[in-house]
Structure formats: C-alpha cells, structure tokens
Design a protein around this motif. Structure first.
Motif, PDB file in Angstrom:
ATOM      1  N   GLU A   6     -31.217  39.931  45.378  1.00  0.00           N
ATOM      2  CA  GLU A   6     -30.333  39.428  44.329  1.00  0.00           C
ATOM      3  C   GLU A   6     -30.541  37.936  44.099  1.00  0.00           C
ATOM      4  O   GLU A   6     -30.455  37.455  42.960  1.00  0.00           O
ATOM      5  CB  GLU A   6     -28.880  39.727  44.696  1.00  0.00           C
ATOM      6  N   LEU A   9     -33.564  37.511  41.932  1.00  0.00           N
ATOM      7  CA  LEU A   9     -33.293  37.793  40.522  1.00  0.00           C
ATOM      8  C   LEU A   9     -32.514  36.658  39.871  1.00  0.00           C
ATOM      9  O   LEU A   9     -32.739  36.326  38.704  1.00  0.00           O
ATOM     10  CB  LEU A   9     -32.515  39.104  40.393  1.00  0.00           C
ATOM     11  N   GLN A  10     -31.619  36.051  40.624  1.00  0.00           N
ATOM     12  CA  GLN A  10     -30.870  34.908  40.094  1.00  0.00           C
ATOM     13  C   GLN A  10     -31.821  33.748  39.789  1.00  0.00           C
ATOM     14  O   GLN A  10     -31.699  33.081  38.754  1.00  0.00           O
ATOM     15  CB  GLN A  10     -29.809  34.471  41.102  1.00  0.00           C
ATOM     16  N   GLU A  13     -33.640  34.467  36.598  1.00  0.00           N
ATOM     17  CA  GLU A  13     -32.806  34.217  35.425  1.00  0.00           C
ATOM     18  C   GLU A  13     -32.740  32.726  35.117  1.00  0.00           C
ATOM     19  O   GLU A  13     -32.741  32.309  33.955  1.00  0.00           O
ATOM     20  CB  GLU A  13     -31.396  34.775  35.643  1.00  0.00           C
ATOM     21  N   GLU A  14     -32.695  31.908  36.158  1.00  0.00           N
ATOM     22  CA  GLU A  14     -32.683  30.459  35.964  1.00  0.00           C
ATOM     23  C   GLU A  14     -34.000  29.995  35.347  1.00  0.00           C
ATOM     24  O   GLU A  14     -34.013  29.079  34.509  1.00  0.00           O
ATOM     25  CB  GLU A  14     -32.445  29.762  37.301  1.00  0.00           C
ATOM     26  N   ILE A  16     -35.861  31.727  33.319  1.00  0.00           N
ATOM     27  CA  ILE A  16     -35.824  32.109  31.905  1.00  0.00           C
ATOM     28  C   ILE A  16     -34.970  31.129  31.112  1.00  0.00           C
ATOM     29  O   ILE A  16     -35.341  30.690  30.017  1.00  0.00           O
ATOM     30  CB  ILE A  16     -35.274  33.548  31.742  1.00  0.00           C
ATOM     31  N   GLU A  17     -33.821  30.761  31.674  1.00  0.00           N
ATOM     32  CA  GLU A  17     -32.915  29.821  30.995  1.00  0.00           C
ATOM     33  C   GLU A  17     -33.568  28.457  30.802  1.00  0.00           C
ATOM     34  O   GLU A  17     -33.327  27.776  29.799  1.00  0.00           O
ATOM     35  CB  GLU A  17     -31.625  29.666  31.798  1.00  0.00           C
ATOM     36  N   VAL A  30     -40.290  40.206  40.654  1.00  0.00           N
ATOM     37  CA  VAL A  30     -38.965  40.634  40.192  1.00  0.00           C
ATOM     38  C   VAL A  30     -38.735  42.114  40.483  1.00  0.00           C
ATOM     39  O   VAL A  30     -37.690  42.508  41.018  1.00  0.00           O
ATOM     40  CB  VAL A  30     -38.821  40.362  38.681  1.00  0.00           C
ATOM     41  N   GLU A  42     -31.250  47.626  37.202  1.00  0.00           N
ATOM     42  CA  GLU A  42     -31.819  46.303  36.914  1.00  0.00           C
ATOM     43  C   GLU A  42     -33.345  46.396  36.826  1.00  0.00           C
ATOM     44  O   GLU A  42     -33.960  45.736  35.977  1.00  0.00           O
ATOM     45  CB  GLU A  42     -31.419  45.303  38.002  1.00  0.00           C
ATOM     46  N   CYS A  45     -34.342  47.630  33.468  1.00  0.00           N
ATOM     47  CA  CYS A  45     -34.134  46.585  32.449  1.00  0.00           C
ATOM     48  C   CYS A  45     -35.247  45.545  32.485  1.00  0.00           C
ATOM     49  O   CYS A  45     -35.785  45.154  31.442  1.00  0.00           O
ATOM     50  CB  CYS A  45     -32.775  45.903  32.656  1.00  0.00           C
ATOM     51  N   TYR A  46     -35.606  45.092  33.679  1.00  0.00           N
ATOM     52  CA  TYR A  46     -36.654  44.077  33.789  1.00  0.00           C
ATOM     53  C   TYR A  46     -38.015  44.638  33.401  1.00  0.00           C
ATOM     54  O   TYR A  46     -38.852  43.916  32.840  1.00  0.00           O
ATOM     55  CB  TYR A  46     -36.699  43.514  35.206  1.00  0.00           C
TER      56      TYR A  46
END
Length: 213
Positions: A6, A9-10, A13-14, A16-17, A30, A42, A45-46
């Motif tokens: 997890e 994955l966090q 996401e960072e 991507i942001e 991932v 998840e 989705c990825y």
C-alpha cells in the motif's frame, strides 16, 4: 516484496500527482505491489490505467503480475480466464505464476496440467519440476513426487541454486544455501543464529509446508 504494497501504491500516486513520467518498469512495480498486498481490484484498475491513460502496451511481465495477483488471491478461475483473453500466447513465466499459486492453494490436479504447458514450452524448466514435485509432497502424494524427480533425472534437469543479493556501501554481496565463502561468514551465521533465537522467543513457528524438497 517487503510487505509494503500500500505504501508503494501511495508513492506511485504521488509520482502521478507530481507529473513524473512513468514507464513499463514502473507498472511492473505497481502490479507487483498489488499482488503482494492482495489488492485485486486495484490491480485491475492500474492495469487498465497503464494502457488507457499512458499508452503502454502490456508485456510479459505485466501479464505475469496480473496472473500472480489473481491466482495468489485465490481467484484461480479468473486467472485462467485472464490468460485465455491475453493477446499474446502465455509464456512459461506466466504459467509459472499460476503454478506457484497452485502450490499455495493446494490445487494438485490443476498443477499437473499447468506443469504440462510449461514443459511443453520449456522442457528443461527446473522451476516447473521442483514446484510440481513439492506440490505432490505437500499433498503426501509421494509416488507422484518420485515420478517427477525420476523424469528430472532422466532429462538431466537440475535445480538451480537459489541466491540472494544485498548491497552494502556500494558493494554487492551474493549468498547461496550453506554458503561459507564470504569473508564475514562467521559473523553472518552468528547474527542469523541470534535472530533465530529472538524469533523463537517471540513465538514464531516456521511454516515448512512449502520448503523445497
């Protein structure tokens, strides 16, 4: 790999942001994180995000991760269905992921069929032989285990020694079973013994069902 799926994955996401560029290797990490953390939804989705949003065509490693994710989570039929819909023919690597899950979930008959596919592709694949042998052993099917080992002997297939590597101060150190070649072998084994005692004191009991025979 270290049980922090997890968190991985966090971090993704960072990335991507922040607008960082991701590549096929990023998504291998991932999807692997999803597999080790059992995050099936998840993972789906990825996998879709990779191709639809980033235009990355899934490769062998990505399909292997997805099969591993589904099968490891116990979704064996979904894993098989996923393999049937793959636009490329499943490679030995993909089949090995399914075979590994057969070991975890005790799917002996399925394991036999999966091993056949692997050995059709790679007749000398030692991993397939060893996994199948140990699946039979875990199910106390000793005659079948002996047959698998006999076939290995006839074909001249030998199990490759497993090894692990770590990097300390920019220097790589490789270790194999019962290795005594490292200059700090004495200190290493002393530390392992110390850790084993601490684990035993904490109540840890190793699961030896899947120790390779």
């Amino acid at each position: 790999q270290h049980g922090h799926g997890e968190e991985a994955l966090q971090l993704f996401e960072e990335m991507i942001e922040e607008g960082m560029k991701v590549d096929p290797i990023t998504f291998v990490g991932v999807l692997s994180a999803c597999s080790h953390a059992g995050l099936v939804d998840e993972g789906h989705c990825y996998f879709d995000f990779m191709s639809h949003d980033h235009g990355i065509t899934p490769g062998e490693e990505h399909y292997t991760c997805m099969v591993d994710l589904l099968a490891r989570s116990g979704c064996m039929e979904e894993a098989e269905d996923f393999m049937k819909t793959m636009p490329i023919r499943p490679t030995a690597m993909v089949w090995i992921a399914l075979l590994g899950a057969c070991r975890v979930h005790g799917k002996v008959e399925l394991a036999k069929h999966v091993a056949e596919f692997i050995l059709e592709l790679e007749p000398q694949n030692d991993a397939a032989f060893v996994l199948l042998s140990n699946i039979h052993a875990a199910a106390s099917r000793w005659d079948y285990k002996a047959k698998v080992r006999k076939i290995m002997e006839v074909r001249g297939v030998r199990k490759k020694l497993g090894h692990s590597c770590i990097e300390v101060n920019n220097q790589a150190h490789m270790f194999v079973v019962e290795d005594a070649s490292h200059p700090q072998t004495k200190e290493i084994y002393a530390e392992l013994n110390r850790l084993s005692l601490r684990m035993a004191d904490a109540g840890y009991v190793p699961d030896t069902r899947f120790v390779l025979h």
